[in-house]
Scaffold this motif. Structure first.
Motif, PDB file in Angstrom:
ATOM      1  N   VAL A 133       0.934  -1.017  -0.283  1.00  0.00           N
ATOM      2  CA  VAL A 133      -0.125  -0.734  -0.131  1.00  0.00           C
ATOM      3  C   VAL A 133       0.523   1.282   0.187  1.00  0.00           C
ATOM      4  CG1 VAL A 133      -1.485  -1.368   0.887  1.00  0.00           C
ATOM      5  CG2 VAL A 133      -0.168   0.085   2.510  1.00  0.00           C
ATOM      6  N   ALA A 134       0.497   2.133  -0.773  1.00  0.00           N
ATOM      7  CA  ALA A 134       1.042   3.811   0.022  1.00  0.00           C
ATOM      8  C   ALA A 134       0.291   3.980   0.488  1.00  0.00           C
ATOM      9  CB  ALA A 134       1.115   4.415  -1.996  1.00  0.00           C
ATOM     10  N   TYR A 135       0.122   3.865   2.249  1.00  0.00           N
ATOM     11  CA  TYR A 135      -0.819   4.898   2.839  1.00  0.00           C
ATOM     12  C   TYR A 135      -0.644   6.052   3.158  1.00  0.00           C
ATOM     13  CZ  TYR A 135       3.740   4.942   6.824  1.00  0.00           C
ATOM     14  OH  TYR A 135       4.277   5.178   6.821  1.00  0.00           O
ATOM     15  N   GLU A 136      -1.475   6.567   3.577  1.00  0.00           N
ATOM     16  CA  GLU A 136      -1.906   7.721   4.219  1.00  0.00           C
ATOM     17  C   GLU A 136      -2.360   8.478   5.342  1.00  0.00           C
ATOM     18  OE1 GLU A 136      -3.901  10.054   0.954  1.00  0.00           O
ATOM     19  OE2 GLU A 136      -5.788   8.652   0.444  1.00  0.00           O
ATOM     20  N   HIS A 137      -3.127   6.956   5.588  1.00  0.00           N
ATOM     21  CA  HIS A 137      -3.261   7.412   7.039  1.00  0.00           C
ATOM     22  C   HIS A 137      -4.933   7.437   6.354  1.00  0.00           C
ATOM     23  CE1 HIS A 137      -0.734   5.789  10.208  1.00  0.00           C
ATOM     24  NE2 HIS A 137       0.088   7.744   8.905  1.00  0.00           N
ATOM     25  N   GLY A 138      -5.603   7.372   5.415  1.00  0.00           N
ATOM     26  CA  GLY A 138      -7.117   7.313   5.366  1.00  0.00           C
ATOM     27  C   GLY A 138      -7.431   6.112   4.961  1.00  0.00           C
ATOM     28  N   ASP A 139      -9.019   5.718   4.595  1.00  0.00           N
ATOM     29  CA  ASP A 139      -9.550   5.341   3.959  1.00  0.00           C
ATOM     30  C   ASP A 139      -9.560   4.519   2.854  1.00  0.00           C
ATOM     31  OD1 ASP A 139     -11.320   7.101   2.990  1.00  0.00           O
ATOM     32  OD2 ASP A 139     -12.817   7.144   4.609  1.00  0.00           O
ATOM     33  N   THR A 140      -8.697   4.903   1.984  1.00  0.00           N
ATOM     34  CA  THR A 140      -8.956   4.160   0.428  1.00  0.00           C
ATOM     35  C   THR A 140      -8.440   2.504   0.442  1.00  0.00           C
ATOM     36  OG1 THR A 140      -8.466   6.953  -0.390  1.00  0.00           O
ATOM     37  CG2 THR A 140      -7.813   4.537  -1.560  1.00  0.00           C
ATOM     38  N   VAL A 141      -8.982   2.270  -0.150  1.00  0.00           N
ATOM     39  CA  VAL A 141      -9.256   0.912  -0.663  1.00  0.00           C
ATOM     40  C   VAL A 141      -9.350   0.380  -2.094  1.00  0.00           C
ATOM     41  CG1 VAL A 141     -10.400  -1.481  -0.093  1.00  0.00           C
ATOM     42  CG2 VAL A 141     -10.785   0.136   1.309  1.00  0.00           C
ATOM     43  N   LEU A 142      -8.144  -0.152  -2.813  1.00  0.00           N
ATOM     44  CA  LEU A 142      -7.960  -0.379  -4.293  1.00  0.00           C
ATOM     45  C   LEU A 142      -7.804  -1.916  -4.627  1.00  0.00           C
ATOM     46  CD1 LEU A 142      -4.941   2.162  -5.305  1.00  0.00           C
ATOM     47  CD2 LEU A 142      -8.103   2.386  -5.369  1.00  0.00           C
ATOM     48  N   ARG A 143      -8.636  -2.175  -5.839  1.00  0.00           N
ATOM     49  CA  ARG A 143      -8.241  -3.504  -6.263  1.00  0.00           C
ATOM     50  C   ARG A 143      -6.485  -4.037  -6.834  1.00  0.00           C
ATOM     51  NH1 ARG A 143     -12.575  -6.625  -9.964  1.00  0.00           N
ATOM     52  NH2 ARG A 143     -11.790  -8.518 -10.219  1.00  0.00           N
ATOM     53  N   VAL A 144      -6.112  -4.649  -6.529  1.00  0.00           N
ATOM     54  CA  VAL A 144      -5.077  -5.437  -7.502  1.00  0.00           C
ATOM     55  C   VAL A 144      -4.904  -6.226  -7.619  1.00  0.00           C
ATOM     56  CG1 VAL A 144      -3.428  -3.398  -5.557  1.00  0.00           C
ATOM     57  CG2 VAL A 144      -3.780  -5.893  -5.212  1.00  0.00           C
ATOM     58  N   ASP A 145      -4.238  -6.544  -9.288  1.00  0.00           N
ATOM     59  CA  ASP A 145      -4.011  -7.849  -9.726  1.00  0.00           C
ATOM     60  C   ASP A 145      -2.205  -8.004 -10.076  1.00  0.00           C
ATOM     61  OD1 ASP A 145      -3.548  -6.611 -12.145  1.00  0.00           O
ATOM     62  OD2 ASP A 145      -5.618  -6.387 -12.619  1.00  0.00           O
ATOM     63  N   ALA A 146      -2.592  -9.448 -10.573  1.00  0.00           N
ATOM     64  CA  ALA A 146      -1.429  -9.584 -11.355  1.00  0.00           C
ATOM     65  C   ALA A 146      -0.179  -8.562 -11.821  1.00  0.00           C
ATOM     66  CB  ALA A 146      -1.380 -11.162 -12.340  1.00  0.00           C
ATOM     67  N   ASN A 147      -0.538  -7.790 -12.254  1.00  0.00           N
ATOM     68  CA  ASN A 147      -0.296  -6.581 -12.780  1.00  0.00           C
ATOM     69  C   ASN A 147       0.349  -6.195 -12.211  1.00  0.00           C
ATOM     70  OD1 ASN A 147      -0.726  -7.385 -15.567  1.00  0.00           O
ATOM     71  ND2 ASN A 147      -2.675  -6.295 -15.070  1.00  0.00           N
ATOM     72  N   ASP A 148       0.104  -5.551 -10.779  1.00  0.00           N
ATOM     73  CA  ASP A 148       0.644  -5.223 -10.057  1.00  0.00           C
ATOM     74  C   ASP A 148       1.488  -5.525  -9.420  1.00  0.00           C
ATOM     75  OD1 ASP A 148      -1.396  -2.641 -10.024  1.00  0.00           O
ATOM     76  OD2 ASP A 148      -2.978  -3.618  -9.637  1.00  0.00           O
TER      77      ASP A 148
ATOM     78  N   ASN B 259      -8.368 -11.101  -5.827  1.00  0.00           N
ATOM     79  CA  ASN B 259      -9.032 -12.449  -6.155  1.00  0.00           C
ATOM     80  C   ASN B 259      -8.167 -13.172  -6.918  1.00  0.00           C
ATOM     81  OD1 ASN B 259      -9.416 -11.798  -8.613  1.00  0.00           O
ATOM     82  ND2 ASN B 259     -11.549 -12.533  -8.579  1.00  0.00           N
ATOM     83  N   GLU B 260      -7.017 -12.860  -7.090  1.00  0.00           N
ATOM     84  CA  GLU B 260      -6.168 -13.680  -7.726  1.00  0.00           C
ATOM     85  C   GLU B 260      -4.425 -14.072  -6.780  1.00  0.00           C
ATOM     86  OE1 GLU B 260      -4.009 -11.329 -11.491  1.00  0.00           O
ATOM     87  OE2 GLU B 260      -5.736 -10.701 -11.727  1.00  0.00           O
ATOM     88  N   ARG B 261      -4.491 -15.433  -7.114  1.00  0.00           N
ATOM     89  CA  ARG B 261      -3.549 -16.027  -6.242  1.00  0.00           C
ATOM     90  C   ARG B 261      -1.731 -15.204  -7.711  1.00  0.00           C
ATOM     91  NH1 ARG B 261      -4.987 -22.239  -8.007  1.00  0.00           N
ATOM     92  NH2 ARG B 261      -5.710 -21.072  -9.768  1.00  0.00           N
ATOM     93  N   GLY B 262      -0.809 -15.840  -6.481  1.00  0.00           N
ATOM     94  CA  GLY B 262      -0.021 -15.149  -6.753  1.00  0.00           C
ATOM     95  C   GLY B 262       0.438 -13.565  -6.804  1.00  0.00           C
ATOM     96  N   VAL B 263      -0.439 -13.204  -5.920  1.00  0.00           N
ATOM     97  CA  VAL B 263       0.141 -11.612  -5.288  1.00  0.00           C
ATOM     98  C   VAL B 263      -0.241 -11.268  -4.495  1.00  0.00           C
ATOM     99  CG1 VAL B 263      -0.797  -9.444  -4.779  1.00  0.00           C
ATOM    100  CG2 VAL B 263      -1.831 -10.789  -7.578  1.00  0.00           C
ATOM    101  N   THR B 264       0.936 -10.885  -3.826  1.00  0.00           N
ATOM    102  CA  THR B 264       0.904 -10.890  -2.005  1.00  0.00           C
ATOM    103  C   THR B 264       1.220  -9.687  -1.921  1.00  0.00           C
ATOM    104  OG1 THR B 264       2.819 -13.213  -1.738  1.00  0.00           O
ATOM    105  CG2 THR B 264       2.619 -11.070  -0.104  1.00  0.00           C
ATOM    106  N   LEU B 265      -0.121  -9.290  -0.928  1.00  0.00           N
ATOM    107  CA  LEU B 265      -0.498  -7.848  -0.351  1.00  0.00           C
ATOM    108  C   LEU B 265       0.464  -7.373   0.266  1.00  0.00           C
ATOM    109  CD1 LEU B 265      -4.232  -8.294  -0.056  1.00  0.00           C
ATOM    110  CD2 LEU B 265      -2.636  -7.926  -1.852  1.00  0.00           C
ATOM    111  N   ILE B 266       0.927  -6.197   0.901  1.00  0.00           N
ATOM    112  CA  ILE B 266       1.654  -6.003   1.680  1.00  0.00           C
ATOM    113  C   ILE B 266       1.257  -5.005   2.347  1.00  0.00           C
ATOM    114  CG2 ILE B 266       4.067  -4.947   2.248  1.00  0.00           C
ATOM    115  CD1 ILE B 266       4.009  -8.476   1.696  1.00  0.00           C
ATOM    116  N   THR B 267       1.528  -4.746   3.877  1.00  0.00           N
ATOM    117  CA  THR B 267       1.237  -3.204   4.277  1.00  0.00           C
ATOM    118  C   THR B 267       2.483  -3.050   5.585  1.00  0.00           C
ATOM    119  OG1 THR B 267      -0.422  -4.167   6.214  1.00  0.00           O
ATOM    120  CG2 THR B 267      -0.857  -3.243   4.782  1.00  0.00           C
ATOM    121  N   CYS B 268       2.679  -2.312   6.370  1.00  0.00           N
ATOM    122  CA  CYS B 268       3.597  -2.284   6.994  1.00  0.00           C
ATOM    123  C   CYS B 268       3.179  -0.793   8.655  1.00  0.00           C
ATOM    124  CB  CYS B 268       5.315  -1.156   6.564  1.00  0.00           C
ATOM    125  SG  CYS B 268       5.944  -2.187   5.471  1.00  0.00           S
ATOM    126  N   HIS B 269       3.527  -1.307   9.335  1.00  0.00           N
ATOM    127  CA  HIS B 269       3.308  -1.114  10.989  1.00  0.00           C
ATOM    128  C   HIS B 269       4.473  -0.568  12.000  1.00  0.00           C
ATOM    129  CE1 HIS B 269      -0.939  -2.328   9.256  1.00  0.00           C
ATOM    130  NE2 HIS B 269      -0.139  -3.309   8.672  1.00  0.00           N
TER     131      HIS B 269
END
Length: 282
Positions: free
Chosen positions: A92-107, A126-136
């Motif tokens: 994510v490109a976080y901004e301490h907001g509430d925006t949610v984006l759909r991502v796929d293999a191209n991302d 909903n795509e396999r082979g995509v690992t979602l990451i957030t930092c904390h």
């Protein structure tokens, strides 16, 4: 939701976490997802990397000056230890907001080897082979999984995102984009600063009580201050979004208190690293 309604619901939560040691790299997994074999998830600790003090050792923050080389190496170490593919990650490109984006293999690679995503604090796929990451480093992480439609979501939630109901936004986005039904979604809140350590202005605490309806979200602190329970605020928004109580889990793992395994921005006065949450479909 009033206090009694929340108390009744939380008795059905699947709370807690496990610490997993993968050859010296320690990660946290949520008990809620223990029976699920279609999901890979985790939350890194500060143990197992190469960064030097005050970022010792598994610093995964993408914004610390002078740490870029060590951070990328730490991500490689984490991926090797946890069975992740480095090139599949999107952050994510976080901004301490509430925006949610759909991502796929191209991302895949966005925020790492490719340009960052547009500003967002949550991502779904909903795509396999995509690992979602957030930092904390005290802010909450929300893991969401729909085992019926095979959809996942990951959110970074500071107090601003929590107050803006980013968790409910993820539920709604999963429903709108992929047809997920809230009653099928599993939602877990990972390690974050706990209600005994998160002292805020009284005015902010009152805003949370007004938004979520529970007086138990806050208790008195020093003069003009109050302690705030952002885990409970997360759970309330999931419940009100239609997630069933038995499909909710809270880690109850305080980043401020556990200096042996977690970084904490507040405890370390900003001179600290960050952990990463990851989530992918198998």
């Amino acid at each position: 939701m009033n206090d009694r309604q929340y108390s009744d619901a939380k008795s059905r939560f699947v709370d807690g976490f496990n610490i997993i040691d993968c050859g010296g790299v320690k990660t946290v997994e949520m008990k809620l997802f223990e029976p699920e074999n279609g999901l890979k998830h985790g939350f890194s600790t500060r143990v197992g990397g190469i960064s030097e003090r005050p970022y010792d050792t598994m610093n995964l923050s993408l914004s610390r000056e002078g740490e870029a080389g060590s951070v990328m190496k730490n991500y490689s170490i984490l991926c090797n230890a946890c069975g992740l593919n480095f090139d599949d990650m999107v952050v994510v490109a976080y901004e301490h907001g509430d925006t949610v984006l759909r991502v796929d293999a191209n991302d895949r690679g966005r925020g790492f080897s490719k340009a960052s995503l547009p500003p967002c604090d949550a991502i779904i796929t909903n795509e396999r082979g995509v690992t979602l990451i957030t930092c904390h480093a005290d802010c909450s992480v929300y893991y969401l999984y729909d085992p019926v439609e095979r959809v996942i979501g990951l959110a970074h939630a500071g107090w601003r995102g929590t107050l803006a109901r980013i968790g409910a936004n993820v539920v709604q986005k999963m429903a709108g984009e992929y047809g997920s039904k809230p009653r099928n979604i599993m939602a877990a809140v990972g390690p974050c600063i706990c209600c005994k350590c998160f002292e805020v202005d009284q005015e902010l605490a009152e805003r949370f009580i007004s938004e979520f309806g529970c007086k138990s979200l806050s208790r008195q602190g020093r003069e003009g201050k109050a302690f705030l329970d952002i885990e409970a605020a997360a759970a309330i928004q999931f419940l009100e979004a239609g997630v069933r109580p038995e499909n909710i889990g809270l880690a109850h793992a305080c980043t401020y208190e556990r200096d042996d395994i977690f970084f904490s921005y507040r405890r370390d006065h900003g001179e600290t690293g960050a952990m990463a949450a990851y989530l992918s479909l198998l």
